[in-house]
Design a protein around this motif. Structure first.
Motif, PDB file in Angstrom:
ATOM      1  N   GLY A 478       0.825  -1.525  -0.083  1.00 10.72           N
ATOM      2  CA  GLY A 478       0.017  -0.025   0.006  1.00 10.72           C
ATOM      3  C   GLY A 478       0.754   1.202   0.032  1.00 10.72           C
ATOM      4  O   GLY A 478       1.895   1.220   0.448  1.00 10.72           O
ATOM      5  N   HIS A 479       0.514   2.252  -0.496  1.00  9.40           N
ATOM      6  CA  HIS A 479       1.126   3.428  -0.652  1.00  9.40           C
ATOM      7  C   HIS A 479       0.551   4.939  -0.131  1.00  9.40           C
ATOM      8  O   HIS A 479      -0.876   4.818  -0.310  1.00  9.40           O
ATOM      9  N   GLY A 480       1.028   5.791   0.280  1.00  6.91           N
ATOM     10  CA  GLY A 480       0.243   6.954   0.822  1.00  6.91           C
ATOM     11  C   GLY A 480       1.504   8.078   0.786  1.00  6.91           C
ATOM     12  O   GLY A 480       2.581   7.943   0.960  1.00  6.91           O
ATOM     13  N   ALA A 481       0.885   9.073   0.341  1.00  5.62           N
ATOM     14  CA  ALA A 481       1.859  10.344   0.414  1.00  5.62           C
ATOM     15  C   ALA A 481       1.229  11.704   1.084  1.00  5.62           C
ATOM     16  O   ALA A 481      -0.321  11.873   0.832  1.00  5.62           O
ATOM     17  N   ASP A 482       1.838  12.364   1.897  1.00  2.50           N
ATOM     18  CA  ASP A 482       1.317  13.510   2.482  1.00  2.50           C
ATOM     19  C   ASP A 482       2.475  14.591   3.147  1.00  2.50           C
ATOM     20  O   ASP A 482       3.428  13.793   3.593  1.00  2.50           O
ATOM     21  N   THR A 483       1.990  15.599   3.499  1.00  2.00           N
ATOM     22  CA  THR A 483       3.109  16.336   4.350  1.00  2.00           C
ATOM     23  C   THR A 483       3.162  15.908   5.674  1.00  2.00           C
ATOM     24  O   THR A 483       4.118  16.050   6.288  1.00  2.00           O
ATOM     25  N   ALA A 488       0.200  10.221   6.024  1.00  2.00           N
ATOM     26  CA  ALA A 488       0.564   9.224   4.905  1.00  2.00           C
ATOM     27  C   ALA A 488       0.666   7.875   5.208  1.00  2.00           C
ATOM     28  O   ALA A 488       0.237   6.845   4.393  1.00  2.00           O
ATOM     29  N   SER A 489       1.087   7.570   6.471  1.00  2.00           N
ATOM     30  CA  SER A 489       1.166   6.280   7.075  1.00  2.00           C
ATOM     31  C   SER A 489      -0.328   5.524   7.167  1.00  2.00           C
ATOM     32  O   SER A 489      -0.245   4.458   6.535  1.00  2.00           O
ATOM     33  N   ALA A 490      -1.189   6.310   7.477  1.00  3.52           N
ATOM     34  CA  ALA A 490      -2.670   5.820   7.579  1.00  3.52           C
ATOM     35  C   ALA A 490      -3.235   5.529   6.051  1.00  3.52           C
ATOM     36  O   ALA A 490      -3.876   4.439   5.962  1.00  3.52           O
ATOM     37  N   LYS A 491      -2.731   6.416   5.115  1.00  4.09           N
ATOM     38  CA  LYS A 491      -3.362   6.200   3.796  1.00  4.09           C
ATOM     39  C   LYS A 491      -2.747   4.804   3.212  1.00  4.09           C
ATOM     40  O   LYS A 491      -3.218   4.343   2.501  1.00  4.09           O
ATOM     41  N   ALA A 492      -1.377   4.840   3.381  1.00  5.04           N
ATOM     42  CA  ALA A 492      -0.844   3.623   2.819  1.00  5.04           C
ATOM     43  C   ALA A 492      -1.311   2.532   3.664  1.00  5.04           C
ATOM     44  O   ALA A 492      -1.432   1.545   2.871  1.00  5.04           O
ATOM     45  N   TYR A 493      -1.688   2.582   4.778  1.00  9.25           N
ATOM     46  CA  TYR A 493      -2.258   1.203   5.581  1.00  9.25           C
ATOM     47  C   TYR A 493      -3.560   0.944   4.782  1.00  9.25           C
ATOM     48  O   TYR A 493      -3.816  -0.163   4.648  1.00  9.25           O
TER      49      TYR A 493
END
Ligand SMILES: CC(=O)SCCNC(=O)CCNC(=O)[C@H](O)C(C)(C)COP(=O)(O)OP(=O)(O)OC[C@H]1O[C@@H](n2cnc3c(N)ncnc32)[C@H](O)[C@@H]1OP(=O)(O)O
Ligand SMILES: CC(C)C(=O)C(=O)O
Length: 515
Positions: A478-483, A488-493
């Protein structure tokens, strides 16, 4: 005029054999389009018999790509050849690549076949593949540990049966350059009909010698190299495309051949593959690492200012690093945004998609002053992720982290459209966020990998997080990006959880289970 060195990219097949690097059909098509733009000669798109998902992926690549040859891998087994033929049928130029092992250890213990049976099978399957296409490649798996006399016999027979490319793999990454070069030279000299085929090499990186061995093969007559973007591949990986291509191009004084590649596509391709697979590129990686063209020490900087060539053997722009890396900010308009994305080879199918991406860009520009190319690419990847099957969506996340206190996270998720909340403590803010998500989602996935990379430099950079989860033999990234790296971690999870619950699309070779 120099000979052409054929570049056979196997990122989508051998690259995908990296544990956790499995790709969906659409991801394969996106990568294939960039490879085509780079003018890669042959794209090995997958192993069609491996799963219905991989069959569809190879077929989709065959439909989408018109400039490069599209290749499907097949064991020396009838059903594999037939399936590969069906998958590459839509291709303007299609290749079947069939292989069988020729080393004593593989023949005796894995195939349980005698050398004569292996030779006979190789001939039959090359003939079968030739019924579908004129473009047939034959590989002798584990050629590195095969008896040279037997190899000569098998290759001679494969060429007589119609193979037009003969591939000599160092399947286990065992050779060293001088020995590998000698082996290629001996084979070309000794196989009586060797001039009827293009000689190819396929090297693995177990001893860190895949590129060196491939180049030794080229110096001794190989005119096709099999390689992958970022050196992705089974175990320690394959020979890296960018290193081979730039070595041959930069040392034209040594090599009597060159590729057709548009090398300015190398960095965009590297980033795309890294984004899709979640395998970050190490900063000191040749050609595509963030530091590959960075000069830190005073003497080097002084030299480069006076004359660039004092310390640079290649130009960063020639491999796709943008000359002016700071491009957009919050005052930039839609036109500049669209133009820059076009320069990065990112195009939108509809005006709505462009508008949605522009909105995300403005949101990001509010948080971060300077928007770099890397940010734009992450932003588009994010948009793609959101379009994927979203059973769980992050609505809000609040995390408290204080010296001497146990971090605590409160999360609200939309679960198939219905909002649900939960809170949980954790050993750190990310751990707390994942536990809170787990108590809503009940994931039961096992975390195999968690990695954070800053997309650009500076503390206002976006963090790009990759999470690898395993459940019941299925492995997903899973991937996620944020400042904000916790967000970002929650999005990736959540991206990984959404993939875990999506219908199984593919089979991963390492675990043999649907992904
Ligand atoms: C060096 C390389 O990178 S080779 C490519 C490796 N990549 C992969 O394996 C990824 C895709 N693989 C898969 O999905 C599966 O392994 C499949 C679909 C190909 C085969 O699955 P299964 O039928 O379940 O067989 P399984 O994987 O257990 O074993 C492989 C069989 O193929 C045989 N085999 C292996 N290579 C070859 C070959 N090149 N030609 C003919 N037979 C072969 C093995 O001897 C074994 O046969 P056996 O079952 O009679 O003992
Ligand atoms: C199928 C062959 C070319 C292969 O991947 C290897 O031998 O490593």
């Amino acid at each position: 005029m120099n000979d052409q060195l054929i570049i056979f990219d196997t990122t989508l097949r051998d690259g995908e054999q990296s544990p956790g690097a499995s790709m969906t059909r659409d991801e394969k098509v996106r990568i294939a389009k960039v490879l085509e733009r780079m003018r890669v000669d042959v794209i090995e798109a997958g192993f069609p018999v491996a799963s219905p998902g991989d069959f569809e992926a190879v077929k989709a690549v065959a439909e989408a790509v018109t400039e490069s040859t599209v290749c499907g891998l097949a064991r020396a087994v009838e059903k594999d050849i037939d399936r590969a033929a069906e998958a590459i049928k839509p291709a303007k130029r299609g290749r079947i690549h069939t292989f069988i092992a020729t080393s004593p250890i593989h023949m005796q213990h894995k195939l349980r076949m005698t050398p004569e049976q292996v030779l006979e099978r190789a001939v039959q399957m090359v003939r079968r593949a030739r019924q579908y296409t004129d473009d047939v490649e034959f590989s002798a798996e584990d050629a590195v540990r095969s008896d040279i006399d037997f190899l000569c016999r098998v290759f001679e027979a494969a060429i007589s049966a119609g193979a037009r490319t003969i591939n000599v793999p160092d399947t286990v990454g065992y050779s060293i350059p001088q020995v590998w070069g000698e082996r290629i030279k001996t084979l070309i000299e000794r196989v009586p009909n060797s001039d009827k085929a293009i000689w190819s090499t396929h090297c693995h990186n177990d001893l860190g010698l895949a590129v060196a061995n491939s180049l030794a093969a080229v110096l001794n007559g190989a005119r096709q190299v099999e390689c992958t973007i970022n050196g992705l591949g089974e175990r320690a990986g394959n020979a890296s495309l960018e290193e081979i291509v730039m070595a041959v191009r930069t040392r034209r004084d040594i090599f009597s051949c060159d590729t057709r590649l548009d090398t300015t596509q190398i960095v965009p391709a590297s980033r795309l593959v890294s984004n899709i697979t979640g395998f970050p590129v190490q900063p000191n990686k040749a050609i595509v690492g963030a530091n590959a063209f960075a000069h830190e020490s005073g003497i080097h900087q002084d030299g480069v200012i006076k004359m660039r060539e004092t310390y640079e053997i290649m130009r960063a722009e020639d491999v796709g690093w943008a000359a002016n890396r700071m491009v957009l900010g919050k005052h930039s308009g839609r036109n500049a945004f669209k133009t820059r994305l076009k320069e990065l080879n990112i195009e939108f199918k509809t005006e709505q998609e462009l508008n949605a991406a522009f909105e995300r860009f403005k949101d990001l520009a509010d948080k971060k002053h300077e928007i770099f190319d890397e940010d734009l690419q992450a932003l588009v990847t994010e948009a793609d992720l959101e379009q994927e099957n979203e059973h769980f969506r992050l609505v809000s996340l609040k995390v408290c982290s204080q010296t001497g206190e146990t971090p605590f996270a409160n999360v609200t998720l939309a679960v198939s459209g219905t909002e649900k909340q939960a809170g949980a403590p954790g050993s750190g803010p990310v751990d707390a966020a994942f536990k809170a998500i787990d108590s809503v989602a009940g994931s039961q996935g096992q975390l195999l990998l968690y990695s954070v990379n800053n997309i650009t430099s500076g503390t206002d950079s976006q963090g790009e997080v990759t999470v690898r989860l395993e459940r019941g033999g299925r492995i997903v990234n899973g991937h996620g990006a944020d400042t904000d790296i916790v967000i970002a971690s929650a999005k990736a999870y959540l991206n990984a959880l959404n993939k875990l619950i999506a219908p199984a699309e593919r089979t991963h070779p390492q675990v043999g289970q649907p992904i």
